[in-house]
Design a protein around this motif. Structure first.
Motif, PDB file in Angstrom:
ATOM      1  N   ARG A   8      51.157 107.582 -29.761  1.00 63.16           N
ATOM      2  CA  ARG A   8      50.220 106.466 -29.947  1.00 63.16           C
ATOM      3  C   ARG A   8      50.987 105.152 -30.137  1.00 63.16           C
ATOM      4  NH1 ARG A   8      46.730 107.843 -34.580  1.00 63.16           N
ATOM      5  NH2 ARG A   8      46.636 109.785 -33.457  1.00 63.16           N
ATOM      6  N   ALA A  12      50.969 101.951 -27.661  1.00 61.27           N
ATOM      7  CA  ALA A  12      50.621 100.615 -28.150  1.00 61.27           C
ATOM      8  C   ALA A  12      51.724  99.619 -27.812  1.00 61.27           C
ATOM      9  CB  ALA A  12      50.369 100.654 -29.651  1.00 61.27           C
ATOM     10  N   THR A  15      51.583  98.821 -24.115  1.00 62.96           N
ATOM     11  CA  THR A  15      50.449  97.931 -23.849  1.00 62.96           C
ATOM     12  C   THR A  15      50.794  96.503 -24.252  1.00 62.96           C
ATOM     13  OG1 THR A  15      48.874  99.732 -24.152  1.00 62.96           O
ATOM     14  CG2 THR A  15      48.015  97.490 -24.371  1.00 62.96           C
ATOM     15  N   CYS A  38      46.908  88.087 -32.286  1.00 69.43           N
ATOM     16  CA  CYS A  38      45.659  87.772 -31.581  1.00 69.43           C
ATOM     17  C   CYS A  38      44.963  89.039 -31.101  1.00 69.43           C
ATOM     18  CB  CYS A  38      45.941  86.844 -30.392  1.00 69.43           C
ATOM     19  SG  CYS A  38      46.443  85.182 -30.880  1.00 69.43           S
ATOM     20  N   ILE A  39      45.729  89.974 -30.569  1.00 71.41           N
ATOM     21  CA  ILE A  39      45.152  91.241 -30.109  1.00 71.41           C
ATOM     22  C   ILE A  39      44.498  91.969 -31.274  1.00 71.41           C
ATOM     23  CG2 ILE A  39      45.711  93.546 -29.213  1.00 71.41           C
ATOM     24  CD1 ILE A  39      47.947  92.114 -27.554  1.00 71.41           C
ATOM     25  N   GLY A  40      45.191  92.009 -32.407  1.00 74.85           N
ATOM     26  CA  GLY A  40      44.633  92.657 -33.589  1.00 74.85           C
ATOM     27  C   GLY A  40      43.349  91.997 -34.048  1.00 74.85           C
ATOM     28  N   VAL A  42      41.205  90.316 -32.180  1.00 75.17           N
ATOM     29  CA  VAL A  42      40.148  90.643 -31.217  1.00 75.17           C
ATOM     30  C   VAL A  42      39.683  92.082 -31.414  1.00 75.17           C
ATOM     31  CG1 VAL A  42      39.629  90.932 -28.753  1.00 75.17           C
ATOM     32  CG2 VAL A  42      40.827  88.883 -29.553  1.00 75.17           C
ATOM     33  N   GLU A  43      40.623  92.995 -31.653  1.00 75.42           N
ATOM     34  CA  GLU A  43      40.254  94.389 -31.892  1.00 75.42           C
ATOM     35  C   GLU A  43      39.389  94.538 -33.140  1.00 75.42           C
ATOM     36  OE1 GLU A  43      44.029  96.389 -31.981  1.00 75.42           O
ATOM     37  OE2 GLU A  43      43.957  96.825 -29.831  1.00 75.42           O
ATOM     38  N   ASN A  44      39.555  93.618 -34.089  1.00 75.90           N
ATOM     39  CA  ASN A  44      38.770  93.663 -35.326  1.00 75.90           C
ATOM     40  C   ASN A  44      37.517  92.808 -35.263  1.00 75.90           C
ATOM     41  OD1 ASN A  44      40.244  95.492 -37.000  1.00 75.90           O
ATOM     42  ND2 ASN A  44      41.858  93.959 -37.111  1.00 75.90           N
ATOM     43  N   GLY A  45      37.162  92.340 -34.059  1.00 68.81           N
ATOM     44  CA  GLY A  45      35.876  91.690 -33.886  1.00 68.81           C
ATOM     45  C   GLY A  45      35.887  90.191 -33.670  1.00 68.81           C
TER      46      GLY A  45
END
Length: 69
Positions: A8, A12, A15, A38-40, A42-45
């Protein structure tokens, strides 16, 4: 760390590397750590368009501040 966790983490990282290459080609001027943040978000909403607008505004303010020095 289990094999599954290691896979995993490797996925990650791969990616993130690909997204960083895309960001570099698009001349976003984001470093890998900022891109990961920023990715984190967006992943959190977080709304990606709003996040992009905030980054652009911060850059404008930073540029204006630098010009006044």
């Amino acid at each position: 760390m289990s094999t599954r966790e290691a896979e995993r983490n490797a996925s990650a990282q791969q990616t993130l590397d690909i997204l960083y290459e895309i960001a570099t080609l698009l001349n976003t001027q984001l470093d890998k750590a900022t891109l990961a943040t920023c990715i984190g978000m967006v992943e959190n909403g977080a709304n990606p368009e709003a996040l992009a607008a905030v980054i652009q505004e911060l850059r404008r303010e930073g540029g204006a501040r630098d010009a006044n020095r």
